[in-house]
Structures are given as structure tokens and as C-alpha cells.
Design a protein around this motif. Structure first.
Motif, PDB file in Angstrom:
ATOM      1  N   LEU A  65       0.857  -1.175   0.000  1.00  0.00           N
ATOM      2  CA  LEU A  65       0.000   0.000   0.000  1.00  0.00           C
ATOM      3  C   LEU A  65       0.897   1.230   0.000  1.00  0.00           C
ATOM      4  O   LEU A  65       1.931   1.237   0.673  1.00  0.00           O
ATOM      5  N   HIS A  66       0.502   2.248  -0.757  1.00  0.00           N
ATOM      6  CA  HIS A  66       1.234   3.516  -0.739  1.00  0.00           C
ATOM      7  C   HIS A  66       0.257   4.616  -0.341  1.00  0.00           C
ATOM      8  O   HIS A  66      -0.834   4.721  -0.895  1.00  0.00           O
ATOM      9  N   PHE A  67       0.656   5.436   0.635  1.00  0.00           N
ATOM     10  CA  PHE A  67      -0.163   6.549   1.121  1.00  0.00           C
ATOM     11  C   PHE A  67       0.733   7.766   1.273  1.00  0.00           C
ATOM     12  O   PHE A  67       1.782   7.686   1.911  1.00  0.00           O
ATOM     13  N   SER A  68       0.350   8.890   0.671  1.00  0.00           N
ATOM     14  CA  SER A  68       1.134  10.115   0.845  1.00  0.00           C
ATOM     15  C   SER A  68       0.411  11.299   0.212  1.00  0.00           C
ATOM     16  O   SER A  68      -0.640  11.145  -0.405  1.00  0.00           O
ATOM     17  N   ASN A  69       1.021  12.463   0.368  1.00  0.00           N
ATOM     18  CA  ASN A  69       0.550  13.650  -0.348  1.00  0.00           C
ATOM     19  C   ASN A  69       1.660  14.165  -1.266  1.00  0.00           C
ATOM     20  O   ASN A  69       1.632  15.307  -1.694  1.00  0.00           O
ATOM     21  N   LYS A  70       2.604  13.306  -1.556  1.00  0.00           N
ATOM     22  CA  LYS A  70       3.694  13.638  -2.484  1.00  0.00           C
ATOM     23  C   LYS A  70       3.239  13.401  -3.917  1.00  0.00           C
ATOM     24  O   LYS A  70       2.480  12.485  -4.196  1.00  0.00           O
ATOM     25  N   SER A  71       3.751  14.201  -4.823  1.00  0.00           N
ATOM     26  CA  SER A  71       3.403  14.083  -6.235  1.00  0.00           C
ATOM     27  C   SER A  71       4.259  13.003  -6.895  1.00  0.00           C
ATOM     28  O   SER A  71       5.475  13.157  -7.002  1.00  0.00           O
ATOM     29  N   LEU A  72       3.623  11.912  -7.290  1.00  0.00           N
ATOM     30  CA  LEU A  72       4.314  10.866  -8.032  1.00  0.00           C
ATOM     31  C   LEU A  72       3.297  10.005  -8.759  1.00  0.00           C
ATOM     32  O   LEU A  72       2.094  10.184  -8.601  1.00  0.00           O
ATOM     33  N   SER A  86      -3.417  10.749  -0.936  1.00  0.00           N
ATOM     34  CA  SER A  86      -3.960   9.652  -1.741  1.00  0.00           C
ATOM     35  C   SER A  86      -3.378   8.334  -1.256  1.00  0.00           C
ATOM     36  O   SER A  86      -2.358   8.302  -0.566  1.00  0.00           O
ATOM     37  N   ALA A  87      -4.061   7.265  -1.643  1.00  0.00           N
ATOM     38  CA  ALA A  87      -3.607   5.920  -1.299  1.00  0.00           C
ATOM     39  C   ALA A  87      -3.942   4.981  -2.441  1.00  0.00           C
ATOM     40  O   ALA A  87      -4.942   5.166  -3.143  1.00  0.00           O
ATOM     41  N   ILE A  88      -3.080   3.989  -2.623  1.00  0.00           N
ATOM     42  CA  ILE A  88      -3.338   2.913  -3.584  1.00  0.00           C
ATOM     43  C   ILE A  88      -2.848   1.622  -2.952  1.00  0.00           C
ATOM     44  O   ILE A  88      -1.797   1.587  -2.297  1.00  0.00           O
ATOM     45  N   SER A  89      -3.624   0.568  -3.150  1.00  0.00           N
ATOM     46  CA  SER A  89      -3.250  -0.740  -2.620  1.00  0.00           C
ATOM     47  C   SER A  89      -3.260  -1.774  -3.739  1.00  0.00           C
ATOM     48  O   SER A  89      -3.891  -1.579  -4.765  1.00  0.00           O
ATOM     49  N   HIS A  90      -2.558  -2.864  -3.507  1.00  0.00           N
ATOM     50  CA  HIS A  90      -2.528  -4.007  -4.432  1.00  0.00           C
ATOM     51  C   HIS A  90      -2.838  -5.240  -3.595  1.00  0.00           C
ATOM     52  O   HIS A  90      -1.948  -5.825  -2.973  1.00  0.00           O
ATOM     53  N   CYS A  91      -4.116  -5.605  -3.545  1.00  0.00           N
ATOM     54  CA  CYS A  91      -4.591  -6.710  -2.699  1.00  0.00           C
ATOM     55  C   CYS A  91      -4.625  -8.015  -3.475  1.00  0.00           C
ATOM     56  O   CYS A  91      -5.066  -8.053  -4.617  1.00  0.00           O
ATOM     57  N   GLN A  92      -4.230  -9.089  -2.807  1.00  0.00           N
ATOM     58  CA  GLN A  92      -4.150 -10.391  -3.452  1.00  0.00           C
ATOM     59  C   GLN A  92      -5.343 -11.305  -3.170  1.00  0.00           C
ATOM     60  O   GLN A  92      -5.746 -12.072  -4.036  1.00  0.00           O
ATOM     61  N   LEU A  93      -5.864 -11.246  -1.949  1.00  0.00           N
ATOM     62  CA  LEU A  93      -6.917 -12.169  -1.525  1.00  0.00           C
ATOM     63  C   LEU A  93      -8.042 -11.405  -0.832  1.00  0.00           C
ATOM     64  O   LEU A  93      -7.812 -10.343  -0.268  1.00  0.00           O
ATOM     65  N   LEU A 128      -1.796  -0.343 -14.313  1.00  0.00           N
ATOM     66  CA  LEU A 128      -2.321   0.943 -13.850  1.00  0.00           C
ATOM     67  C   LEU A 128      -1.206   1.935 -13.613  1.00  0.00           C
ATOM     68  O   LEU A 128      -0.115   1.562 -13.182  1.00  0.00           O
ATOM     69  N   HIS A 129      -1.533   3.195 -13.845  1.00  0.00           N
ATOM     70  CA  HIS A 129      -0.684   4.317 -13.455  1.00  0.00           C
ATOM     71  C   HIS A 129      -1.577   5.253 -12.663  1.00  0.00           C
ATOM     72  O   HIS A 129      -2.517   5.836 -13.209  1.00  0.00           O
ATOM     73  N   PHE A 130      -1.313   5.393 -11.361  1.00  0.00           N
ATOM     74  CA  PHE A 130      -2.098   6.234 -10.470  1.00  0.00           C
ATOM     75  C   PHE A 130      -1.322   7.514 -10.199  1.00  0.00           C
ATOM     76  O   PHE A 130      -0.221   7.473  -9.654  1.00  0.00           O
ATOM     77  N   VAL A 131      -1.890   8.646 -10.578  1.00  0.00           N
ATOM     78  CA  VAL A 131      -1.260   9.950 -10.377  1.00  0.00           C
ATOM     79  C   VAL A 131      -1.716  10.442  -9.002  1.00  0.00           C
ATOM     80  O   VAL A 131      -2.875  10.837  -8.831  1.00  0.00           O
ATOM     81  N   THR A 132      -0.816  10.415  -8.047  1.00  0.00           N
ATOM     82  CA  THR A 132      -1.201  10.633  -6.651  1.00  0.00           C
ATOM     83  C   THR A 132      -1.726  12.031  -6.360  1.00  0.00           C
ATOM     84  O   THR A 132      -2.574  12.186  -5.494  1.00  0.00           O
ATOM     85  N   HIS A 133      -1.248  13.037  -7.035  1.00  0.00           N
ATOM     86  CA  HIS A 133      -1.659  14.411  -6.717  1.00  0.00           C
ATOM     87  C   HIS A 133      -2.916  14.870  -7.455  1.00  0.00           C
ATOM     88  O   HIS A 133      -3.405  15.965  -7.204  1.00  0.00           O
TER      89      HIS A 133
END
Length: 168
Positions: free
Chosen positions: A18-25, A47-54, A148-153
Motif C-alpha cells: 500500500l502507498h499513502f502520501s501527499n507527495k506528487s508521483l 492519496s492511497a493505492i493498494s494491491h490486494c491479493q486475496l 495501472l498508473h495512479f497519479v497521486t496528486h
């Protein structure tokens, strides 16, 4: 798309992360039966993005603080993502939530249509519904993987469907 990747730091998100931040990436990941959940607050730019398996953790009561591999499971991950926003006093009702993946990329066995991909989608939809969160956008199911490409900002998601079988 190329311009977005050139002007930003790119981070690859592995399964169970999981990635969580307010940094631009730009966070990129590749999905098959796994699902990615994105959450974005347009006010704070967190923003946050996760990669869940189950779909579900084996613990009777999922507590993301006690689960050693909480980001692996859909139910624990959603709870952990929400906790991160709430710790920053971000209203859950303001979040833009998107859902991706859950493909049936593996050959089906025993004529079972209830695949891991379908279970992951169902679990995410149920957990979000319990929390009163509406899914703003989704691209789920099918038989092809996704990149996927998630633009965090900005909360934008750019998706490419991978080549694969249209039939199992």
C-alpha cells in the motif's frame, strides 16, 4: 501518458503493498486476479493505492494493526487505508474511490465460476458499501490483466488492458 511519466517520480507497487502520501508521483502496478483500490482527497491531496491479493484475512476480526500481512487482504487493506485518512482528519465522504482488477486470468478448475478475482471484487464492494463509500470509477472482472498508473496528486488513473485470452 508519456509526459506524465516523464515529469514525475514513478513508484512500482508490488502485490500486498500500500502507498499513502501527499507527495506528487505516479504509482504503477500490474494486476491479474488481484485488485487495486485507489483513494484520493481533492482537498488535502492525500492519496492511497493498494494491491490486494486475496479477499479476506483469516483473523476472525480483522484489525489492520495486528495483521502481519494486512495489505495482502482486501478487507484489512480497506480498513487500513481509511485509518490513514482519518488520522489526518480527512472526511471519508470526501474521498474519490476507484477499483480495478479482479480478472479471471487463471484457468478455471472444477467449473467453479467463483474465482479469486470475483471474490476480491465482491469483498471490496461489500466493505466499501458497509462504510458508506461509493465507488467513483471501476474497471473490474474479465479475463485480461491490467497495468495501472495512479497519479497521486490528481487521483487520475490511466489503465492499459494486457493481452490475453478472451476465453478460459
Amino acid at each position: 501518458m508519456k509526459r506524465i511519466l516523464e515529469n514525475n517520480t514513478v513508484l512500482y507497487l508490488h502485490p500486498g503493498e500500500l502507498h499513502f502520501s501527499n507527495k506528487s508521483l505516479v504509482v504503477t502496478t500490474v494486476l491479474g486476479s488481484c485488485i487495486a483500490i485507489t483513494m484520493y482527497d481533492p482537498v488535502s491531496k492525500f492519496s492511497a493505492i493498494s494491491h490486494c491479493q486475496l479477499p479476506k484475512c483469516n483473523l476472525n476480526v480483522c484489525n489492520s494493526k495486528k495483521c502481519n500481512s494486512s495489505y495482502k487482504y482486501v478487507n484489512c487493506t480497506i480498513k487500513a487505508m481509511i485509518e490513514k485518512f482519518e488520522l489526518r482528519k480527512i472526511k471519508i465522504s470526501d474521498l474519490e474511490v476507484k477499483l480495478f482488477g479482479g480478472s479471471d486470468v487463471l484457468k478455471k478448475t472444477n467449473n467453479n465460476d467463483y474465482t479469486v478475482g470475483k471474490q476480491n471484487i465482491e469483498e471490496a464492494e461489500n466493505e466499501l458499501k458497509k462504510l458508506g463509500i461509493k465507488i467513483k470509477a471501476f474497471d473490474t472482472g474479465g479475463t485480461r490483466g491490467r497495468k495501472l498508473h495512479f497519479v497521486t496528486h490528481t487521483g487520475d488513473v490511466y489503465l492499459t488492458r494486457l493481452k490475453g485470452n478472451e476465453k478460459n
